[in-house]
Design a protein around this motif. Structure first.
Motif: not given
Length: 417
Positions: A148-152, A197-207
């Motif tokens: 998964l791409p993560l936030e920079n 995991l948390s049921g939240r969008p992948t943007g949350h995972l990337a954080r």
């Protein structure tokens, strides 16, 4: 697609046999999609997003089976995946059945040959693990941790990522568990950047790249290690925060793992004292001395055993439905018992004890049918028991909620006798 095949069969009878074969494949594929999505959305998770508001399904079966694998279906599969990729999902997961994976369809090669894609497409290899359902969950989280791409983003010193939470539905029990963990960590000065995991969008995972420390819950250790390799975060392995004592120890494990003083705030200690005061009547008046048996996923079940012992309850045995290392002090644990063995254990306990408590999932409730036991539903799958409002079972608030449910169940049983 189904209508087109029927029309072809009627208008061109000479081709009816191959068309009939394709029609059965399409109908079978559609049936699989319906069953998989509706078993969850109608039975276990009323807030499931597997069936979207416009009626479309997030589960799509390719129709590949051991019977059809002898045919070269690479182009068909590529077209199928490309059609799904035409919309923006964030992540598409290709997860073949283990037997299909063994027989050698190269999904990764198909995906690599498709050129530019709109979504991140991850192809799992269940044949690599051939484990149980928990192994499959861990495999998915580890696959995300690798790809998964993560936030920079700049790492924040007081920011945490929680890895390995078993999020099995979007209802009030799990939503409230996440809120409770975040609330407790805020009370010791820590902020949660992301929960896997948390049921939240992948943007949350990337954080999670913002987190300086990753909290590896049991089962999430490998995913946390993979993420730490990518972000440079440190990893702290912890228990699950179950029960007052277990919750305080969880917080202390995190603080010590971060190299900080594990002295908890006065506010937190006062709240814990209030929780114990609220527990006095239900525990001493109803639950202490009560025989209890448990059946469910291993991490939560074993943590509950420790909490029940703290409350003076008699834990006759616990059955776990997944392979997991059993720690010392849990010798009465039945590991993945078949239905017959589980029923025998229940019958023996019900025969020797007046109305023991049964804490368990849908499978446990079904096996206990007809026995004099006091049921309290907990865990995956729920079997039609839902939580529309916040109803945690972790942390301090979760302790109160779970004890309240158990005490009420025992009292209702007594009232009806």
């Amino acid at each position: 697609e189904i209508l087109d095949l029927i029309i072809q069969a009627v208008t061109d009878p000479q081709k009816s046999e191959p068309i009939d074969t394709r029609l059965r494949s399409v109908l079978g594929r559609r049936l699989l999609e319906l069953l998989r999505a509706e078993v969850i959305s109608d039975n276990h998770d009323w807030n499931s997003s597997l069936i979207m508001e416009d009626g479309r399904y997030r589960i799509a079966s390719t129709g590949v089976s051991p019977d059809s694998i002898v045919m070269d279906r690479k182009e068909q599969l590529a077209d199928f995946i490309r059609k799904l990729d035409s919309e923006s999902w964030g992540v598409l997961l290709v997860y073949p059945a283990p037997i299909t994976s063994m027989l050698g369809i190269d999904y990764n090669g198909i995906i690599q040959g498709m050129g530019s894609l709109n979504n991140l497409i991850l192809d799992a290899r269940p044949v690599d693990t051939l484990g149980d359902w928990l192994a499959g969950y861990r495999e998915l989280v580890e696959l995300l941790a690798r790809r998964l791409p993560l936030e920079n983003a700049q790492m924040e010193p007081d920011s945490l990522g929680i890895v390995g939470y078993l999020y099995d539905r979007n209802e009030g029990d799990h939503r409230a568990n996440l809120q409770e963990m975040e609330r407790l960590l805020a009370m010791v000065g820590l902020d949660v950047a992301s929960i896997w995991l948390s049921g939240r969008p992948t943007g949350h995972l990337a954080r999670i790249s913002r987190a300086s420390t990753l909290i590896a819950l049991p089962g999430g250790e490998e995913a946390a290690r993979l993420l730490a390799e990518r972000t440079g975060a440190s990893v702290v392995k912890t228990r699950l925060p179950v029960g007052p004592q277990g919750t305080l120890e969880w917080l202390k494990e995190i603080l010590r793992g971060m190299g900080r003083d594990d002295t908890l705030s006065r506010e937190l200690l006062l709240e814990t004292r209030e929780v114990y005061e609220l527990l006095t009547k239900p525990v001493l008046g109803v639950l202490s001395g009560q025989t209890v048996v448990l059946a469910g996923e291993p991490v939560l079940t074993l943590a509950l055993v420790d909490m029940f012992k703290e409350f003076g309850m008699d834990v006759a045995w616990a059955a776990v439905n997944g392979r997991f290392p059993i720690p010392k002090g849990h010798e009465k644990t039945l590991v993945v018992p078949d239905l017959g063995a589980l029923r025998e254990a229940m019958e023996a306990t019900a025969a020797s004890t007046m109305a023991p408590l049964l804490i368990g999932n849908e499978r446990a409730m079904a096996v206990s049918r007809g026995l004099e036991m006091v049921p309290v539903s907990l865990g995956f799958q729920s079997g039609g028991i839902h939580e529309l409002l916040d109803a945690p079972f972790l942390g301090l608030k979760g302790t109160l909620n779970l004890v309240q449910k158990m005490a009420n169940a025992v009292t209702l049983y007594t009232m009806r006798k």
